[in-house]
Design a protein around this motif. Structure first.
Motif, mmCIF file in Angstrom:
data_model
loop_
_atom_site.group_PDB
_atom_site.id
_atom_site.type_symbol
_atom_site.label_atom_id
_atom_site.label_comp_id
_atom_site.label_asym_id
_atom_site.label_seq_id
_atom_site.Cartn_x
_atom_site.Cartn_y
_atom_site.Cartn_z
ATOM 1 N N ILE A 56 16.329 -52.082 -29.299
ATOM 2 C CA ILE A 56 15.425 -51.389 -28.380
ATOM 3 C C ILE A 56 15.770 -51.885 -26.989
ATOM 4 C CG2 ILE A 56 13.018 -51.061 -27.678
ATOM 5 C CD1 ILE A 56 12.228 -51.622 -30.604
ATOM 6 N N THR A 57 15.990 -50.962 -26.063
ATOM 7 C CA THR A 57 16.420 -51.375 -24.722
ATOM 8 C C THR A 57 15.408 -51.064 -23.632
ATOM 9 O OG1 THR A 57 17.634 -49.312 -24.439
ATOM 10 C CG2 THR A 57 18.863 -51.208 -25.295
ATOM 11 N N GLY A 58 14.281 -50.481 -23.981
ATOM 12 C CA GLY A 58 13.265 -50.152 -22.993
ATOM 13 C C GLY A 58 12.439 -48.985 -23.460
ATOM 14 N N LEU A 59 11.914 -48.219 -22.517
ATOM 15 C CA LEU A 59 11.113 -47.049 -22.839
ATOM 16 C C LEU A 59 11.754 -45.797 -22.261
ATOM 17 C CD1 LEU A 59 7.480 -48.351 -22.158
ATOM 18 C CD2 LEU A 59 8.622 -48.088 -24.368
ATOM 19 N N HIS A 60 11.585 -44.687 -22.970
ATOM 20 C CA HIS A 60 12.044 -43.376 -22.511
ATOM 21 C C HIS A 60 10.873 -42.421 -22.710
ATOM 22 C CE1 HIS A 60 14.869 -40.063 -21.787
ATOM 23 N NE2 HIS A 60 14.281 -39.443 -22.801
ATOM 24 N N ASN A 61 10.303 -41.925 -21.636
ATOM 25 C CA ASN A 61 9.116 -41.062 -21.699
ATOM 26 C C ASN A 61 7.987 -41.715 -22.496
ATOM 27 O OD1 ASN A 61 10.445 -39.090 -20.206
ATOM 28 N ND2 ASN A 61 11.213 -38.066 -22.019
ATOM 29 N N GLY A 62 7.817 -43.037 -22.335
ATOM 30 C CA GLY A 62 6.725 -43.751 -22.965
ATOM 31 C C GLY A 62 6.970 -44.217 -24.390
ATOM 32 N N ALA A 63 8.130 -43.926 -24.956
ATOM 33 C CA ALA A 63 8.451 -44.342 -26.326
ATOM 34 C C ALA A 63 9.653 -45.292 -26.299
ATOM 35 C CB ALA A 63 8.769 -43.127 -27.184
ATOM 36 N N PRO A 64 9.759 -46.181 -27.301
ATOM 37 C CA PRO A 64 10.895 -47.113 -27.328
ATOM 38 C C PRO A 64 12.242 -46.380 -27.364
ATOM 39 C CG PRO A 64 9.209 -47.798 -28.877
ATOM 40 C CD PRO A 64 8.821 -46.424 -28.387
ATOM 41 N N LEU A 65 13.139 -46.795 -26.491
ATOM 42 C CA LEU A 65 14.494 -46.252 -26.445
ATOM 43 C C LEU A 65 15.387 -47.128 -27.312
ATOM 44 C CD1 LEU A 65 16.630 -44.331 -25.236
ATOM 45 C CD2 LEU A 65 16.883 -45.984 -23.364
ATOM 46 N N ILE A 66 16.078 -46.510 -28.252
ATOM 47 C CA ILE A 66 16.939 -47.204 -29.204
ATOM 48 C C ILE A 66 18.393 -46.951 -28.818
ATOM 49 C CG2 ILE A 66 17.541 -47.391 -31.655
ATOM 50 C CD1 ILE A 66 14.633 -48.047 -31.119
ATOM 51 N N GLU A 67 19.226 -47.983 -28.980
ATOM 52 C CA GLU A 67 20.639 -47.872 -28.617
ATOM 53 C C GLU A 67 21.494 -48.390 -29.766
ATOM 54 O OE1 GLU A 67 23.222 -50.236 -25.362
ATOM 55 O OE2 GLU A 67 21.503 -49.147 -24.539
#
Length: 136
Positions: free
Chosen positions: A22-33
């Motif tokens: 998980i690298t942060g949030l994208h539109n309020g949801a966890p951003l996965i990489e």
């Protein structure tokens, strides 16, 4: 790869097997990489469909964990159904995914997860996942 978010440790062990973070949030949801590596390659020069599916499942898990935490809910959950639409082949580069909880009820949760590489508006895969929620 960007710096992992501490919430990465809350993901299932399978995420570590694929180097998913998980690298942060994208539109309020966890951003996965997920970085490209030989272990996620299918046919030469493309991601394996199973690796993409695993990425989408981890995005959905992170989204539900985040949504439950936001409402102070300690429910556990298990997947009961998944539908995956493969739209184009993933190429040898970092792949991103995010899950959007479309319904978080008392007994069920529905999540739409999307994976992309260059542009979030051009997903390579979309999954629809349904989870049963259980409270102790």
């Amino acid at each position: 790869m960007t710096t992992p978010d501490p919430r990465t440790e809350l993901l299932p062990p399978y995420a570590r097997a694929l180097d998913i973070v998980i690298t942060g949030l994208h539109n309020g949801a966890p951003l996965i990489e997920m970085p490209f590596a030989n272990k996620v390659q299918g046919r030469p020069g493309f991601l394996h469909g199973g690796a993409i599916s695993g990425l989408l499942e981890m995005a959905a898990v992170a989204a539900i964990q985040h949504a439950l935490h936001e409402r102070g809910d300690e429910a556990t959950f298990k997947q009961v159904n998944v539908t995956i639409d493969f739209m184009r082949g993933g190429t040898p580069q970092t792949t991103y995914a995010v899950g959007e909880v479309t319904r978080l009820g008392r007994t069920m949760a529905n999540v739409e997860a999307r994976a992309w590489q260059d542009d979030p508006a051009k997903p390579i895969t979309i999954a629809y996942l349904h989870y049963l929620l259980k409270r102790s």
